[in-house]
Design an enzyme around this catalytic site. Structure first.
Site, PDB file in Angstrom:
ATOM      1  N   ASP A  14       0.859  -1.180   0.000  1.00 27.77           N
ATOM      2  CA  ASP A  14       0.000   0.000   0.000  1.00 27.77           C
ATOM      3  C   ASP A  14       0.899   1.236   0.000  1.00 27.77           C
ATOM      4  O   ASP A  14       2.090   1.157   0.309  1.00 27.77           O
ATOM      5  CB  ASP A  14      -0.882  -0.036   1.247  1.00 27.77           C
ATOM      6  CG  ASP A  14      -1.703   1.218   1.424  1.00 27.77           C
ATOM      7  OD1 ASP A  14      -2.407   1.605   0.476  1.00 27.77           O
ATOM      8  OD2 ASP A  14      -1.623   1.810   2.514  1.00 27.77           O
ATOM      9  N   ASP A  16      -0.337   5.157   0.913  1.00 27.47           N
ATOM     10  CA  ASP A  16      -0.633   6.121   1.969  1.00 27.47           C
ATOM     11  C   ASP A  16      -0.675   5.442   3.333  1.00 27.47           C
ATOM     12  O   ASP A  16      -1.430   4.483   3.544  1.00 27.47           O
ATOM     13  CB  ASP A  16      -1.971   6.810   1.697  1.00 27.47           C
ATOM     14  CG  ASP A  16      -1.892   7.758   0.517  1.00 27.47           C
ATOM     15  OD1 ASP A  16      -1.021   8.637   0.525  1.00 27.47           O
ATOM     16  OD2 ASP A  16      -2.705   7.614  -0.414  1.00 27.47           O
ATOM     17  N   THR A 109      -2.547   0.473  -4.575  1.00 27.77           N
ATOM     18  CA  THR A 109      -3.058   1.664  -3.912  1.00 27.77           C
ATOM     19  C   THR A 109      -4.442   2.041  -4.403  1.00 27.77           C
ATOM     20  O   THR A 109      -4.787   1.791  -5.563  1.00 27.77           O
ATOM     21  CB  THR A 109      -2.090   2.849  -4.123  1.00 27.77           C
ATOM     22  OG1 THR A 109      -2.647   4.038  -3.550  1.00 27.77           O
ATOM     23  CG2 THR A 109      -1.816   3.093  -5.602  1.00 27.77           C
ATOM     24  N   SER A 110      -5.213   2.666  -3.516  1.00 27.89           N
ATOM     25  CA  SER A 110      -6.522   3.198  -3.909  1.00 27.89           C
ATOM     26  C   SER A 110      -6.397   4.550  -4.597  1.00 27.89           C
ATOM     27  O   SER A 110      -7.402   5.109  -5.053  1.00 27.89           O
ATOM     28  CB  SER A 110      -7.424   3.345  -2.671  1.00 27.89           C
ATOM     29  OG  SER A 110      -7.695   2.085  -2.096  1.00 27.89           O
ATOM     30  N   LYS A 141     -10.667  -1.214  -2.159  1.00 31.08           N
ATOM     31  CA  LYS A 141     -10.540  -1.789  -0.828  1.00 31.08           C
ATOM     32  C   LYS A 141     -11.726  -1.306   0.016  1.00 31.08           C
ATOM     33  O   LYS A 141     -12.127  -0.146  -0.113  1.00 31.08           O
ATOM     34  CB  LYS A 141      -9.231  -1.315  -0.175  1.00 31.08           C
ATOM     35  CG  LYS A 141      -7.967  -1.645  -0.968  1.00 31.08           C
ATOM     36  CD  LYS A 141      -6.762  -0.917  -0.368  1.00 31.08           C
ATOM     37  CE  LYS A 141      -5.521  -1.107  -1.225  1.00 31.08           C
ATOM     38  NZ  LYS A 141      -4.354  -0.352  -0.713  1.00 31.08           N
ATOM     39  N   ASP A 166      -1.974  -0.157   6.305  1.00 32.16           N
ATOM     40  CA  ASP A 166      -2.147   0.598   7.550  1.00 32.16           C
ATOM     41  C   ASP A 166      -3.592   0.795   7.941  1.00 32.16           C
ATOM     42  O   ASP A 166      -3.880   1.084   9.100  1.00 32.16           O
ATOM     43  CB  ASP A 166      -1.509   1.985   7.416  1.00 32.16           C
ATOM     44  CG  ASP A 166      -2.313   2.890   6.496  1.00 32.16           C
ATOM     45  OD1 ASP A 166      -2.752   3.967   6.970  1.00 32.16           O
ATOM     46  OD2 ASP A 166      -2.518   2.535   5.331  1.00 32.16           O
TER      47      ASP A 166
END
Length: 223
Positions: A14, A16, A109-110, A141, A166
């Site tokens: 991931d 962020d 990643t989103s 996600k 996270d």
């Protein structure tokens, strides 16, 4: 959080909160949006971490037309991409990315491609060659699609890839994909990752002779 180490073949990272600390930007953008809508900023931030923006809006404003969410998210995304003030690497991220350079790994990643590029650059971090972004999936996600796609791109079964996450949404996505999850940072422990480290300085990475990688949480930590 029952095992001290994990041994896998692929690493799915991931961005962020895991590699990049973008909390200052996320807070500015989403607190401002929440204030405009008369919503609790803390609740909006709790939902926003790890999700695509339009899904955050759909969660906190149920029943609102999705076309409105998509339109507002495009505007917020432009603001987020332009705002890099306060973005820094998570402790240990530069050394970690250097250590995995020659190992099978991907960014999952989103964020959009533009946002991911802007934030990795602002943090001074190397962008992984293989990336799965918001434009590569049909579901964000906590849906596991992104991580499953990342594993497929690496050429490994899901169970042989470790997820680094996270957020609640990200950890749920990794576990739903059938992957061990290394939770990074203060938000992670309550969501029951397989292994937890406060940051990437507290993770030891050991390439093994058979091509696998052993990942171990440490007191002092070293990538």
């Amino acid at each position: 959080m029952t095992t001290p180490s994990i041994t896998v073949r692929g690493l799915l990272l991931d961005m962020d909160g895991t590699l990049v600390n973008s909390d200052a930007v996320v807070a500015r953008i989403w607190r401002g949006w929440a204030a405009e809508k008369g919503l609790d900023p803390d609740e909006v931030l709790r939902v926003a971490h790890g999700r695509q923006g339009h899904l955050t809006m759909a969660t906190v404003l149920p029943g609102r037309p999705m076309e409105v969410n998509y339109a507002e998210n495009r505007a917020l995304l432009a603001k987020e991409t332009a705002d890099t003030d306060g973005i820094v690497p998570v402790p240990g991220a530069p050394a970690f990315l250097a250590a995995v350079r020659d190992l099978p790994h991907a960014l999952v990643t989103s964020a959009s491609p533009g946002l991911a590029t802007a934030r990795m650059a602002a943090a001074g971090l190397r962008m992984p060659q293989l990336r799965v972004t918001s434009e590569d999936v049909s579901a964000s996600k906590p849906d596991p699609e992104g991580f499953l796609k990342g594993a497929a791109e690496l050429g490994f079964p899901a169970a042989e890839c470790a997820v680094f996450e996270d957020s609640a949404a990200g950890i749920a996505a990794g576990l739903a994909a059938g992957m061990p999850v290394i939770g990074v940072g203060p938000r992670a422990p309550e969501h029951r990752p397989t292994l937890h480290v406060p940051d990437l300085e507290h993770l030891r990475l050991e390439p093994l002779a058979d091509g696998r990688v052993r990942l171990t949480a440490t007191a002092a930590g070293a990538a």
